[in-house]
Scaffold this active site. Structure first.
Site, PDB file in Angstrom:
ATOM      1  N   ASN A  44       3.888   5.760   1.835  1.00  0.00           N
ATOM      2  CA  ASN A  44       5.162   5.126   1.347  1.00  0.00           C
ATOM      3  C   ASN A  44       6.209   6.172   0.983  1.00  0.00           C
ATOM      4  O   ASN A  44       6.933   5.826  -0.067  1.00  0.00           O
ATOM      5  CB  ASN A  44       4.534   4.242   0.091  1.00  0.00           C
TER       6      ASN A  44
ATOM      7  N   ARG B  35      -7.528  -1.021   6.139  1.00  0.00           N
ATOM      8  CA  ARG B  35      -7.983  -2.367   5.430  1.00  0.00           C
ATOM      9  C   ARG B  35      -8.417  -3.500   6.296  1.00  0.00           C
ATOM     10  O   ARG B  35      -8.274  -3.271   7.565  1.00  0.00           O
ATOM     11  CB  ARG B  35      -6.408  -2.794   4.703  1.00  0.00           C
TER      12      ARG B  35
END
Length: 375
Positions: free
Chosen positions: A103, A235
Site C-alpha cells: 500500500n 489471501r
C-alpha cells in the site's frame, strides 16, 4: 509562491481540523474528511516543504519509522500526535515490526523525507531517508524480488509481491535514485550504486517470473514463492492466477527503462500481446442498490459495444486464461454473481488499465520495439 504555500497550508489545516474533530486534539484516528496519506503526500507542492507544517509531519514520519528502517502501512502520518501517542511510538519502535512495502508504505515516506531535506537541509530527514533505503536493500531477496513485509518469518507476507504494485513501487524508486533524479540527488554515490544493483536484480526477477502459457510468455501472477519463483496464492480470494491489474503496472515500469535489453523488449512485447488476446469486449460494470437497499455490483451488456472500452479481469486462470472470481472460501468461480456481495463489492475485479499499456506502447515500440525500422 505565497499562493502555493497558502494553498498547501490550507490543505494540511483541513486535515488537522478533521483529525481533531474525529479523535481529539492529539488523536490518530482519521475522520471521514482526512485525505489518505499515500495519496496526499506525493501531490504536495515543493513550496510546502519550507513550512512549519511540513516539519511537523516530517517529525511524525520519523517517529513512525521502525528500527528496521521501514514503515507501517495505512497510517495517516499527517495527523497530529499528542505526547502520549509520541511516547508510545518511541517505545514500540523495536517491539512491533510491521515494516512493509504494501500500500505504498516506505517508498512514500522516503520520498517525503527527501523532499523535506532538500527544502530544509536538516540532516535528520536525510538520515531517515537513507535508513529507509537501507531497509529496502536488506529486504530484497538474492533472486531480486521483495516480500510484502520484512522481516516476517512465515505466511504469504514472505512471498515476492507484485500485488497492489508493491514491488514495482520499490523498483521505480530504485530507478530514480540510481539516476540521481530529484528529490534523491543528494544521496551519495554508494547509495546510487546499490540502487542500480537492486534495480538490475529486480528487473531480472520480473523476467524470470513472466508466466509461460502454451509455450508463450504472458504476464505475471500477483505473488510468487520466494524460493522456487513459482506463482503462489495469498489471501483466500487471491488464488494462483495471471493478474491483469498487477501486470499492467509491471509492463508500464519496464517501458520506463532507458536502454532496455533485448530480453526486456521481448518481455514487453509478449505481455502486450497477452493484453490484446485477453480483452473482454461488450461488457461493462455498474453499481446498484439491491432489494434491501444495499450497494451491489454487476456486469451488464454494453448498449453499444463500440462505445465501451475493453476490460480486463483481475484474475485469469494460469492454464486456460479464463477470467475467474473467488470469495473468502477460496473457490474459483467464473461468474461474478456467484460470489458474495461483500467480496463482489469490496475488491477490484475488472478495470480498463490495459489501455494505458496500449497508449504507452505506441510510443515505446517506435523507439525500442523489435519491429522498429521495419515499417
Amino acid at each position: 509562491m505565497k499562493r502555493i504555500i497558502v494553498g498547501c497550508l490550507a490543505l494540511m489545516c483541513a486535515a488537522t481540523m478533521a483529525a481533531r474533530a474525529a479523535a481529539g486534539e492529539g488523536g490518530q484516528q482519521s475522520g471521514p474528511k482526512v485525505k489518505k496519506w499515500t495519496s496526499m503526500a506525493p501531490k504536495l507542492k515543493d513550496a510546502f516543504f519550507s513550512t512549519d507544517e511540513a516539519l511537523r509531519i516530517g517529525d511524525n514520519v520519523l517517529l513512525y519509522q521502525y528500527e528496521t528502517g521501514g514503515w507501517p502501512k495505512n497510517v495517516n502520518m499527517q495527523l497530529p500526535l499528542d505526547e502520549a501517542a509520541k511516547d508510545k511510538l518511541r517505545q514500540n519502535r523495536a517491539g512491533i515490526n510491521e515494516s512493509t512495502i504494501d500500500n505504498k508504505a516506505t517508498t512514500t515516506e522516503i520520498t517525503y523525507l527527501c523532499r523535506l531535506y532538500n527544502a530544509t537541509a536538516q540532516e535528520r530527514f536525510a538520515q531517515g531517508a537513507l535508513r529507509g533505503m537501507d531497509y529496502l536493500f536488506r529486504a530484497q531477496y538474492d533472486n531480486g524480488g521483495w516480500p510484502q513485509f520484512y522481516p516476517r518469518p512465515k505466511g504469504y507476507y514472505t512471498h515476492i509481491t507484485f500485488n497492489d504494485d508493491a514491488m514495482t513501487n520499490v523498483l521505480k524508486l530504485m530507478r530514480d535514485v540510481a539516476k540521481g533524479k530529484a528529490p534523491y540527488a543528494f544521496m551519495p554515490d554508494s547509495i546510487r550504486a546499490k540502487a542500480q544493483a537492486a534495480l538490475d536484480k529486480g528487473v531480472d526477477c520480473i523476467l524470470k517470473t513472466q508466466v509461460v502459457q502454451d509455450g508463450k510468455p504472458t504476464v505475471w501472477c500477483a505473488q510468487y514463492d520466494e524460493h522456487t519463483l513459482k506463482p503462489a496464492a495469498a489471501r483466500a480470494y487471491e488464488l494462483v492466477s495471471l493478474s491483469g491489474a498487477e501486470s499492467e503496472d509491471i509492463v508500464l515500469f519496464l517501458m520506463s527503462l532507458s536502454k532496455p535489453s533485448p530480453e526486456v523488449v521481448k518481455c514487453v512485447e509478449a505481455a502486450v500481446e497477452w493484453f490484446r488476446k485477453s480483452e473482454i469486449r461488450g461488457l461493462t460494470f455498474e453499481y446498484f442498490k439491491d432489494a434491501d437497499g444495499k450497494r451491489d455490483y454487476r456486469m451488464v451488456a454494453c448498449p453499444d459495444a463500440d462505445d465501451c472500452p475493453p476490460l480486463w479481469a483481475r484474475f485469469y486462470t494460469i492454464d486456460g486464461n479464463r477470467p475467474f472470481f473467488s470469495d473468502r472460501d477460496g473457490v474459483a468461480r467464473y461468474d461474478i454473481s456467484e460470489i458474495g456481495r461483500e467480496r463482489r463489492t469490496g475488491y477490484s475485479w475488472y478495470d480498463s488499465n490495459g489501455l494505458d499499456v496500449y497508449k504507452r506502447y505506441e510510443t515505446w515500440a517506435k523507439k525500442y520495439g523489435s519491429a522498429k525500422g521495419k515499417q
